[in-house]
Design a protein around this motif. Sequence first.
Motif, PDB file in Angstrom:
ATOM      1  N   MET A 275     -33.738  42.403   4.894  1.00 45.73           N
ATOM      2  CA  MET A 275     -34.915  43.190   4.533  1.00 45.73           C
ATOM      3  C   MET A 275     -34.500  44.491   3.840  1.00 45.73           C
ATOM      4  SD  MET A 275     -37.096  42.678   8.026  1.00 45.73           S
ATOM      5  CE  MET A 275     -37.343  41.044   8.737  1.00 45.73           C
ATOM      6  N   THR A 276     -35.492  45.180   3.281  1.00 44.96           N
ATOM      7  CA  THR A 276     -35.219  46.432   2.574  1.00 44.96           C
ATOM      8  C   THR A 276     -34.575  47.459   3.485  1.00 44.96           C
ATOM      9  OG1 THR A 276     -37.151  45.987   1.175  1.00 44.96           O
ATOM     10  CG2 THR A 276     -36.251  48.215   1.126  1.00 44.96           C
ATOM     11  N   SER A 277     -34.943  47.444   4.750  1.00 46.62           N
ATOM     12  CA  SER A 277     -34.382  48.399   5.714  1.00 46.62           C
ATOM     13  C   SER A 277     -32.918  48.120   6.031  1.00 46.62           C
ATOM     14  CB  SER A 277     -35.183  48.355   7.015  1.00 46.62           C
ATOM     15  OG  SER A 277     -35.059  47.070   7.634  1.00 46.62           O
ATOM     16  N   GLY A 278     -32.443  46.925   5.656  1.00 44.39           N
ATOM     17  CA  GLY A 278     -31.082  46.528   5.988  1.00 44.39           C
ATOM     18  C   GLY A 278     -31.022  45.569   7.164  1.00 44.39           C
ATOM     19  N   ALA A 279     -32.123  45.451   7.912  1.00 40.35           N
ATOM     20  CA  ALA A 279     -32.158  44.521   9.041  1.00 40.35           C
ATOM     21  C   ALA A 279     -32.149  43.088   8.530  1.00 40.35           C
ATOM     22  CB  ALA A 279     -33.401  44.770   9.889  1.00 40.35           C
ATOM     23  N   ASN A 280     -31.510  42.207   9.294  1.00 37.90           N
ATOM     24  CA  ASN A 280     -31.421  40.804   8.907  1.00 37.90           C
ATOM     25  C   ASN A 280     -31.747  39.941  10.123  1.00 37.90           C
ATOM     26  OD1 ASN A 280     -30.749  38.239   7.945  1.00 37.90           O
ATOM     27  ND2 ASN A 280     -29.028  38.998   6.742  1.00 37.90           N
ATOM     28  N   PRO A 281     -32.850  39.184  10.091  1.00 38.83           N
ATOM     29  CA  PRO A 281     -33.214  38.347  11.238  1.00 38.83           C
ATOM     30  C   PRO A 281     -32.247  37.193  11.479  1.00 38.83           C
ATOM     31  CG  PRO A 281     -34.657  37.894   9.386  1.00 38.83           C
ATOM     32  CD  PRO A 281     -33.836  39.080   9.006  1.00 38.83           C
ATOM     33  N   ARG A 282     -31.427  36.863  10.478  1.00 39.81           N
ATOM     34  CA  ARG A 282     -30.408  35.820  10.648  1.00 39.81           C
ATOM     35  C   ARG A 282     -29.062  36.378  10.179  1.00 39.81           C
ATOM     36  NH1 ARG A 282     -34.930  32.772   8.936  1.00 39.81           N
ATOM     37  NH2 ARG A 282     -34.313  32.891   6.738  1.00 39.81           N
ATOM     38  N   PRO A 283     -28.472  37.268  10.983  1.00 38.73           N
ATOM     39  CA  PRO A 283     -27.266  37.964  10.525  1.00 38.73           C
ATOM     40  C   PRO A 283     -26.010  37.103  10.486  1.00 38.73           C
ATOM     41  CG  PRO A 283     -27.781  38.597  12.782  1.00 38.73           C
ATOM     42  CD  PRO A 283     -28.934  37.767  12.300  1.00 38.73           C
ATOM     43  N   SER A 284     -25.899  36.097  11.361  1.00 40.97           N
ATOM     44  CA  SER A 284     -24.669  35.313  11.404  1.00 40.97           C
ATOM     45  C   SER A 284     -24.806  34.055  10.562  1.00 40.97           C
ATOM     46  CB  SER A 284     -24.327  34.928  12.847  1.00 40.97           C
ATOM     47  OG  SER A 284     -25.188  33.915  13.324  1.00 40.97           O
ATOM     48  N   LEU A 285     -23.671  33.566  10.085  1.00 45.41           N
ATOM     49  CA  LEU A 285     -23.664  32.356   9.278  1.00 45.41           C
ATOM     50  C   LEU A 285     -24.163  31.159  10.081  1.00 45.41           C
ATOM     51  CD1 LEU A 285     -23.066  30.862   6.715  1.00 45.41           C
ATOM     52  CD2 LEU A 285     -20.639  30.861   7.302  1.00 45.41           C
ATOM     53  N   GLY A 286     -23.821  31.109  11.384  1.00 44.17           N
ATOM     54  CA  GLY A 286     -24.293  30.012  12.222  1.00 44.17           C
ATOM     55  C   GLY A 286     -25.807  29.961  12.291  1.00 44.17           C
ATOM     56  N   GLU A 287     -26.453  31.134  12.393  1.00 44.59           N
ATOM     57  CA  GLU A 287     -27.913  31.182  12.444  1.00 44.59           C
ATOM     58  C   GLU A 287     -28.525  30.726  11.119  1.00 44.59           C
ATOM     59  OE1 GLU A 287     -29.285  34.816  15.193  1.00 44.59           O
ATOM     60  OE2 GLU A 287     -27.701  35.340  13.770  1.00 44.59           O
TER      61      GLU A 287
END
Length: 334
Positions: A275-287
Motif C-alpha cells: 500500500m501507499t503507506s508501505g504496509a503489505n498485507p502479504r509481506p512474505s513470499l510464502g503468503e
Amino acid sequence: MTASLLRREGLVPLLRDLAETLEVVAPILVDGSAVFATWRGEEPALKADNPLNSPVEFFLPKREVLFRYVQYSGRYTFAEEPPKARLIFGMRPCDLRALEVLDRLFGADIPDHPYLARRRSTVVVVLNCTTPGERCFCASLGSGPAAVGGYDLLLTNLERGYLVEAGSPAGVFILQAHRCHFEEPLPEDLLEKERLLAGAEEELRGRRPALSPEVLKRAIEETDWEVAGSRCLSCGGCSLVCPVCHCFTVIDQGVPDGERLRCRDSCTLAGFSRMTSGANPRPSLGERLRHWYLDKFVYIPEKTGLFGCVGCGRCSRVCLSDVDRWSLLMEGPR
C-alpha cells in the motif's frame, strides 16, 4: 457440425488467402522455438510444443495503451485505438479454456471494453492436442486435450491432413468462402480423430489424476507455505506466461498530453499488494505464493465456475528454480 478435410499442402495457401483481410497470428519457429506471432508466409510450427507465449496475449497484452489524452485550454480529449481484425491460428484447447475464464471475468459486473473489443474482432482457430507436452495436465482440469466448444474453427492433425470443423457462423463462412482448399472427409477420418484424442487423454490421465475443488482446497490448507516459498525466486515468470493470470497495474505516462497504459503484473511480487503507506498485507513470499494458488483454485472458480489453471504447464517450464507447480502443491512439504 460442419466438417471438411484440408490437405497438408493446402494449409499455407489457405492462410495466405485469410491474411488478405485479417492479421493472422500463428505458431512459428524463431531461433528453433515455437512462438505465437504475426504470420508472414512460413510453414506454421504445429508439431512443436505449445509456445511459451500464450495466444491470450493478443487479447490481454503485457503492455497496452488504453487511451491517449490531449489537454487544450484546460480540457482533455481522449482517443482510443480500434482493435485489429485478427485470426488466431493453432491455439490449443487449454488456451481456449483460458479465454473462457477471462471472458467470464472481464465480461461480468463492469465490462472490460478493450479486452471485449479484441475478443469480438478475433477469429479463433483451435488445434486439438493429440501429442501433449511433457508438462501438460489439461485432462486433470477438464480443459483438454480436445476442445468442446467456443472456437470458430477446430483442426485435428490426421494422417491425410487436417480435419476442420466449424463451431460458429464465422467458421462456416470461412469454410464456404474458401471451399477450394477443402474436400469432403471420409468416415475413417472421423474415427481417426476419436482414436487420437482418446489416446492423448489416456496418456494425460495416466500422469495425474482428475482434480476436484475439495482436494485442491485441502492441499492448499495443508501446505507449509513458508517452506514452499523458500524454493521460489519471486521472478514473476509463472504469472507472465500463464494464460489465465490477469493482474495488472495502470500508469499515466505524460503531462499534460500522454497515454494511459495497462501493464501486466503479478501477485507473487512484493510490490503488487504493497500500500501507499508501505504496509503489505502479504509481506512474505510464502503468503503471496499461497494467494496465487487460492486465486486459481478457490477465488476464480467461485466467480466463474471454472478453474483459474488450465494445465498448460507453462509455469513449470519457465520456472528458474525448476519447481513443478503441481508437485509443490500435491507433494510438497506439509
